[in-house]
Every structure is written in structure tokens, then in C-alpha cells.
Design a protein around this motif. Structure first.
Motif, PDB file in Angstrom:
ATOM      1  N   ARG A 164       0.947  -1.167   0.056  1.00 40.96           N
ATOM      2  CA  ARG A 164       0.003  -0.144   0.084  1.00 40.96           C
ATOM      3  C   ARG A 164       0.878   1.256   0.002  1.00 40.96           C
ATOM      4  O   ARG A 164       0.472   2.358  -0.562  1.00 40.96           O
ATOM      5  CB  ARG A 164      -0.879  -0.054   1.074  1.00 40.96           C
ATOM      6  N   ALA A 165       1.930   1.453   0.639  1.00 38.18           N
ATOM      7  CA  ALA A 165       2.827   2.287   0.670  1.00 38.18           C
ATOM      8  C   ALA A 165       3.478   2.617  -0.654  1.00 38.18           C
ATOM      9  O   ALA A 165       3.891   3.904  -0.879  1.00 38.18           O
ATOM     10  CB  ALA A 165       3.928   2.143   1.598  1.00 38.18           C
ATOM     11  N   GLU A 166       3.590   1.669  -1.506  1.00 39.09           N
ATOM     12  CA  GLU A 166       4.106   2.012  -2.822  1.00 39.09           C
ATOM     13  C   GLU A 166       3.169   2.571  -3.813  1.00 39.09           C
ATOM     14  O   GLU A 166       3.560   3.053  -4.980  1.00 39.09           O
ATOM     15  CB  GLU A 166       4.773   0.596  -3.361  1.00 39.09           C
ATOM     16  N   LEU A 167       1.895   2.243  -3.736  1.00 42.93           N
ATOM     17  CA  LEU A 167       0.781   2.958  -4.344  1.00 42.93           C
ATOM     18  C   LEU A 167       0.684   4.369  -4.260  1.00 42.93           C
ATOM     19  O   LEU A 167       0.807   4.838  -3.422  1.00 42.93           O
ATOM     20  CB  LEU A 167      -0.264   2.095  -4.251  1.00 42.93           C
ATOM     21  N   PRO A 168       0.427   5.113  -5.548  1.00 44.23           N
ATOM     22  CA  PRO A 168       0.225   6.420  -5.482  1.00 44.23           C
ATOM     23  C   PRO A 168      -0.959   6.576  -4.703  1.00 44.23           C
ATOM     24  O   PRO A 168      -2.053   6.140  -4.604  1.00 44.23           O
ATOM     25  CB  PRO A 168       0.114   6.954  -6.877  1.00 44.23           C
ATOM     26  N   SER A 169      -0.931   8.062  -3.879  1.00 44.90           N
ATOM     27  CA  SER A 169      -2.020   8.285  -3.010  1.00 44.90           C
ATOM     28  C   SER A 169      -3.035   8.978  -3.870  1.00 44.90           C
ATOM     29  O   SER A 169      -2.869   9.441  -4.990  1.00 44.90           O
ATOM     30  CB  SER A 169      -1.512   9.315  -2.074  1.00 44.90           C
ATOM     31  N   SER A 170      -4.168   9.054  -3.214  1.00 43.16           N
ATOM     32  CA  SER A 170      -5.266   9.845  -4.223  1.00 43.16           C
ATOM     33  C   SER A 170      -4.987  11.175  -4.638  1.00 43.16           C
ATOM     34  O   SER A 170      -5.465  11.636  -5.561  1.00 43.16           O
ATOM     35  CB  SER A 170      -6.496   9.816  -3.317  1.00 43.16           C
ATOM     36  N   ALA A 171      -4.187  11.873  -3.599  1.00 43.59           N
ATOM     37  CA  ALA A 171      -4.025  13.226  -3.964  1.00 43.59           C
ATOM     38  C   ALA A 171      -3.064  13.325  -5.116  1.00 43.59           C
ATOM     39  O   ALA A 171      -3.054  14.253  -6.153  1.00 43.59           O
ATOM     40  CB  ALA A 171      -3.342  14.143  -2.647  1.00 43.59           C
ATOM     41  N   LYS A 172      -2.020  12.477  -5.307  1.00 44.67           N
ATOM     42  CA  LYS A 172      -1.064  12.363  -6.385  1.00 44.67           C
ATOM     43  C   LYS A 172      -1.768  12.204  -7.915  1.00 44.67           C
ATOM     44  O   LYS A 172      -1.754  12.629  -8.996  1.00 44.67           O
ATOM     45  CB  LYS A 172      -0.086  11.457  -6.081  1.00 44.67           C
ATOM     46  N   LEU A 173      -2.953  11.048  -7.418  1.00 40.01           N
ATOM     47  CA  LEU A 173      -3.634  10.721  -8.848  1.00 40.01           C
ATOM     48  C   LEU A 173      -4.461  11.688  -9.229  1.00 40.01           C
ATOM     49  O   LEU A 173      -4.599  12.172 -10.434  1.00 40.01           O
ATOM     50  CB  LEU A 173      -4.782   9.544  -8.577  1.00 40.01           C
ATOM     51  N   ILE A 174      -5.109  12.683  -8.542  1.00 41.60           N
ATOM     52  CA  ILE A 174      -5.718  14.023  -8.605  1.00 41.60           C
ATOM     53  C   ILE A 174      -5.024  15.079  -9.442  1.00 41.60           C
ATOM     54  O   ILE A 174      -5.492  15.625 -10.288  1.00 41.60           O
ATOM     55  CB  ILE A 174      -6.729  14.565  -7.353  1.00 41.60           C
ATOM     56  N   ARG A 175      -3.838  15.219  -8.865  1.00 42.49           N
ATOM     57  CA  ARG A 175      -2.981  16.358  -9.293  1.00 42.49           C
ATOM     58  C   ARG A 175      -2.646  15.807 -10.550  1.00 42.49           C
ATOM     59  O   ARG A 175      -2.387  16.440 -11.609  1.00 42.49           O
ATOM     60  CB  ARG A 175      -1.678  16.344  -8.319  1.00 42.49           C
ATOM     61  N   SER A 176      -2.100  14.485 -11.084  1.00 44.89           N
ATOM     62  CA  SER A 176      -1.679  13.926 -12.412  1.00 44.89           C
ATOM     63  C   SER A 176      -2.868  14.240 -13.252  1.00 44.89           C
ATOM     64  O   SER A 176      -2.570  14.452 -14.382  1.00 44.89           O
ATOM     65  CB  SER A 176      -1.538  12.615 -12.173  1.00 44.89           C
TER      66      SER A 176
END
Length: 222
Positions: free
Chosen positions: A9-21
Motif C-alpha cells: 500500500r505504501a508503494e501505491l500513489p496516493s489519491s492526492a497524487k492521482l488527482i494532481r496528475s
């Protein structure tokens, strides 16, 4: 058999990073749409970048081709009136001639010859194959006037007299199935002003363009 380890789970991108991308991708796509796609495909250039990159002129040519294709299709669908629908000429009454009284002869009028026009500054001759188009432009200052005469040998052509420059564009005149045209071209603004020709015949045609007047140079745009 090798099994790939599942990411933690730590290696997966966070929701904030996905939204920003996602937001960054949408902004990039919007910028490309406004500066590249719209000028190149539809000749719509709200930012002026497309004109600087030469994409707006590409879009204008595409729109001209689309208009020509639509006009050709409409012409083919137009019904040709039959010979029975044509009105026969009405008989004309015989003209009765009357003998007028002799009048004193007037003094002969000596016509003054009009001043001769100067020779053409430039002349180009180009062969257009079926479906082929070409464009010639004059570099002109605002208000400058250039005289022109062009003729299509071997068949008519479609043409569009227009201009562009400094983020501006204008269409002076369009025609379909024309074999010859002449007149004066007055530049609405400083830039490039001239003609786009296309051969819609099934045979080659030879286009001859002659110009003179107040302009810098005659150049082939495409």
C-alpha cells in the motif's frame, strides 16, 4: 514458475497524487487543443500561437477543401432542367424602317489614345494535375494596390482570393469553375495577399498568373 510480488500500500500513489496528475494532464490537453488542434484542423486561433507556428494557414486550407467538396457534392445533386422546361423565344415583330431627314454632318471626333499600361512585373506558369492545388501570395503594405490577371488553360479552376498577416485574415473573393479573372487587389492590412487555386477537372490545366503594382514580391506559398 515466477510470481510477481504485489506492491504494498505504501508503494501505491496516493489519491492526492492521482488527482494532481489528472488535473495536470487535463491542462496539458486543453493547451494542446487551443494552440495546436483548433488552429490546424478548424483555423480557430484564439491565442495567436497557431498563426506563429503556421498551423492556422493549414486549417484554413483544410476548411477551403471541405467547402469545395461540399459545393461539388451539392452541384452534382442539382437537377438539370429539361429541354421541355426551357421557354422558347417569343417572335419579334418586324421593325419598320423610317427614312429620316438628312442632317448636317458633324465635325469628326479625333479619339485620344489611352495611356498604355505598364508591362507585368511578374508572371508565373504552373501545371495543376487533377485535384492539385497551389497558392501564390504578394507581400503588401496596408492600402497598397496590385493589378492582376490570371487565366486557366485547359479547363476552369476553383479559387479563393484572401490575405493574412499580423494575426489577421480576410477573404476577398471566391469562385468555382472559373477560367479567367482580372482586377485590382487592395491590401486590407500589412501581410500576404493572393490566391489559392485548385484543379477539379479530370485533366491537367495550366495556370498563368500575371501581377504588377505596389508590392514587395510574388511568392509561392504551397
Amino acid at each position: 514458475m515466477y510470481n510477481t510480488d504485489m506492491p504494498s500500500r505504501a508503494e501505491l500513489p496516493s489519491s492526492a497524487k492521482l488527482i494532481r496528475s489528472t488535473i495536470i494532464s487535463a491542462i496539458v490537453a486543453l493547451v494542446l487543443l487551443v494552440t495546436v488542434v483548433m488552429p490546424a484542423e478548424y483555423a480557430i486561433d484564439p491565442t495567436g500561437v497557431g498563426r506563429l507556428l503556421g498551423l492556422t494557414e493549414m486549417g484554413e486550407i483544410k476548411q477551403q477543401l471541405a467547402d469545395e467538396a461540399a459545393a461539388d457534392e451539392a452541384a452534382r445533386l442539382t437537377a438539370v432542367p429539361s429541354a421541355a422546361e426551357e421557354l422558347s423565344p417569343e417572335p419579334t415583330a418586324p421593325v419598320q424602317q423610317t427614312v429620316a431627314d438628312p442632317e448636317p454632318q458633324a465635325e469628326p471626333i479625333v479619339a485620344t489614345p489611352a495611356p498604355a499600361q505598364p508591362e507585368w512585373q511578374d508572371e508565373v506558369r504552373v501545371v495543376l494535375t487533377p485535384g492539385e492545388g497551389t497558392e501564390y501570395k504578394l507581400t503588401m503594405e496596408q492600402g497598397a494596390i496590385a493589378s492582376f490577371h490570371w487565366v486557366s488553360e485547359g479547363g476552369p479552376v476553383n479559387f479563393d482570393t484572401h490575405g493574412d498577416g499580423g494575426g489577421q485574415s480576410i477573404s476577398y473573393e471566391k469562385g468555382r469553375g472559373v477560367t479567367e479573372d482580372e482586377g485590382d487587389l487592395t491590401a486590407a492590412f500589412t501581410g500576404n495577399h493572393g490566391w489559392f487555386f485548385r484543379n477539379r477537372n479530370n485533366e491537367d490545366v495550366t495556370l498563368v498568373l500575371r501581377t504588377r503594382g505596389n508590392y514587395g514580391e510574388l511568392k509561392r506559398a504551397m
